[in-house]
Design an enzyme around this catalytic site. Structure first.
Site, PDB file in Angstrom:
ATOM      1  N   SER A  11       0.825  -1.214   0.000  1.00 54.01           N
ATOM      2  CA  SER A  11       0.000   0.000   0.000  1.00 54.01           C
ATOM      3  C   SER A  11       0.859   1.264   0.000  1.00 54.01           C
ATOM      4  O   SER A  11       1.667   1.474   0.920  1.00 54.01           O
ATOM      5  CB  SER A  11      -0.902  -0.024   1.239  1.00 54.01           C
TER       6      SER A  11
HETATM    7  N1  LIG Z   1      -5.954   8.762   2.031  1.00 59.26           N
HETATM    8  C1  LIG Z   1      -5.700   7.516   2.703  1.00 59.26           C
HETATM    9  C2  LIG Z   1      -5.914   6.347   1.755  1.00 59.26           C
HETATM   10  C3  LIG Z   1      -5.892   5.015   2.467  1.00 59.26           C
HETATM   11  C4  LIG Z   1      -6.338   3.884   1.549  1.00 59.26           C
HETATM   12  O1  LIG Z   1      -7.276   4.062   0.750  1.00 59.26           O
HETATM   13  N2  LIG Z   1      -5.714   2.714   1.700  1.00 59.26           N
HETATM   14  C5  LIG Z   1      -6.101   1.577   0.900  1.00 59.26           C
HETATM   15  C6  LIG Z   1      -4.881   0.727   0.589  1.00 59.26           C
HETATM   16  S1  LIG Z   1      -3.742   1.593  -0.458  1.00 59.26           S
HETATM   17  C7  LIG Z   1      -7.072   0.725   1.719  1.00 59.26           C
HETATM   18  O2  LIG Z   1      -6.858   0.529   2.894  1.00 59.26           O
HETATM   19  N3  LIG Z   1      -8.137   0.223   1.085  1.00 59.26           N
HETATM   20  C8  LIG Z   1      -9.082  -0.632   1.722  1.00 59.26           C
HETATM   21  C9  LIG Z   1     -10.460  -0.052   1.793  1.00 59.26           C
HETATM   22  O3  LIG Z   1     -10.641   1.140   1.441  1.00 59.26           O
HETATM   23  O4  LIG Z   1     -11.361  -0.766   2.210  1.00 59.26           O
HETATM   24  C10 LIG Z   1      -4.286   7.505   3.287  1.00 59.26           C
HETATM   25  O5  LIG Z   1      -3.445   8.285   2.825  1.00 59.26           O
HETATM   26  O6  LIG Z   1      -4.024   6.765   4.243  1.00 59.26           O
END
Ligand SMILES: N[C@@H](CCC(=O)N[C@@H](CS)C(=O)NCC(=O)O)C(=O)O
Length: 217
Positions: A11
């Site tokens: 990630s």
């Molecule tokens: N703006 C957030 C984005 C976090 C994000 O979307 N992470 C993704 C992985 S890259 C995630 O956890 N996705 C799972 C979901 O949204 O359920 C940050 O910078 O932490």
């Protein structure tokens, strides 16, 4: 109680937090959250982070999600003498850093995240022209920032460089950075020499690359 960082190496935003933790040599426990098997959707994780995202920081009974918010918190609270460089208290410098962090969310991380989601869903097998144009125009803007200062928000490294290092390294595997963006190319080359980048970004980036390449045609 030690700090806990909930993360997934592939990630990009999780890598931004791991890089800052490495930069600051922060004592912490890293907890892997496997998004593929739904670790982030368990009742225990949702209680800690209703946004069900990685990264997530646990500091005692305090939780904060979003890599940008985590990094400004960590730099301010645990940065010691390095806080003054990473996230200075001067309001105008800080506003510039915040502006770059929000730019990262919308223009780099947001646009590349949309490409990865479409690849995952099987809607596309390579970035569309519109998606490519959006990342290229974000690179152009970054290049303009870097014509003014040595790093993205100031003449020294700040938390904005660390977030953008994670996002740009990932986005460039989807839409390569054209060499005409010479300031951006030079900045990225500088960042890639850093120990904290090599240790905390490169291994996860390899996983991200393998995943992206398995979907790209
Ligand atoms: N703006 C957030 C984005 C976090 C994000 O979307 N992470 C993704 C992985 S890259 C995630 O956890 N996705 C799972 C979901 O949204 O359920 C940050 O910078 O932490």
């Amino acid at each position: 109680m030690p700090l806990k960082i909930y993360k997934l190496d592939a990630s990009p935003p999780a890598r931004a937090v791991m890089m800052l933790a490495e930069f600051l040599k922060l004592k912490h426990e890293a907890v892997d959250v496997n998004l593929m098997t739904g670790d982030h959707l368990t009742p225990e994780y949702l209680k800690k982070n209703p946004q069900h995202t990685v990264p997530l920081l646990e500091d005692g009974d305090f939780y904060v999600a979003d890599s940008h918010a985590i990094n400004t918190y960590l730099a301010s609270k645990y940065g010691g003498a390095q806080s003054a460089q990473l996230y200075p208290t001067d309001l105008q410098v800080r506003a510039t850093i915040d502006s770059r962090l929000y730019f990262d969310i919308s223009a780099i991380a947001g646009n590349s995240g949309a490409i990865v989601s479409a690849l995952l869903r099987g809607d596309i097998t390579s970035p569309t022209k519109e998606q490519t144009d959006k990342l290229n125009s974000a690179y152009e803007i970054l290049d303009k920032f870097l014509q003014k200062t040595k790093f993205v928000a100031a003449d020294h490294l700040t938390v904005a460089d660390i977030s953008l290092a994670a996002s740009v390294s990932s986005a460039s595997l989807l839409v390569p950075i054209d060499e005409k963006y010479s300031k951006l190319t030079a900045w990225f080359n500088t960042i890639q020499q850093e120990d904290w980048y090599k240790k905390a970004n490169v291994p996860g980036l390899e996983g991200y690359k393998a995943f992206v390449q398995s979907k790209l045609k």
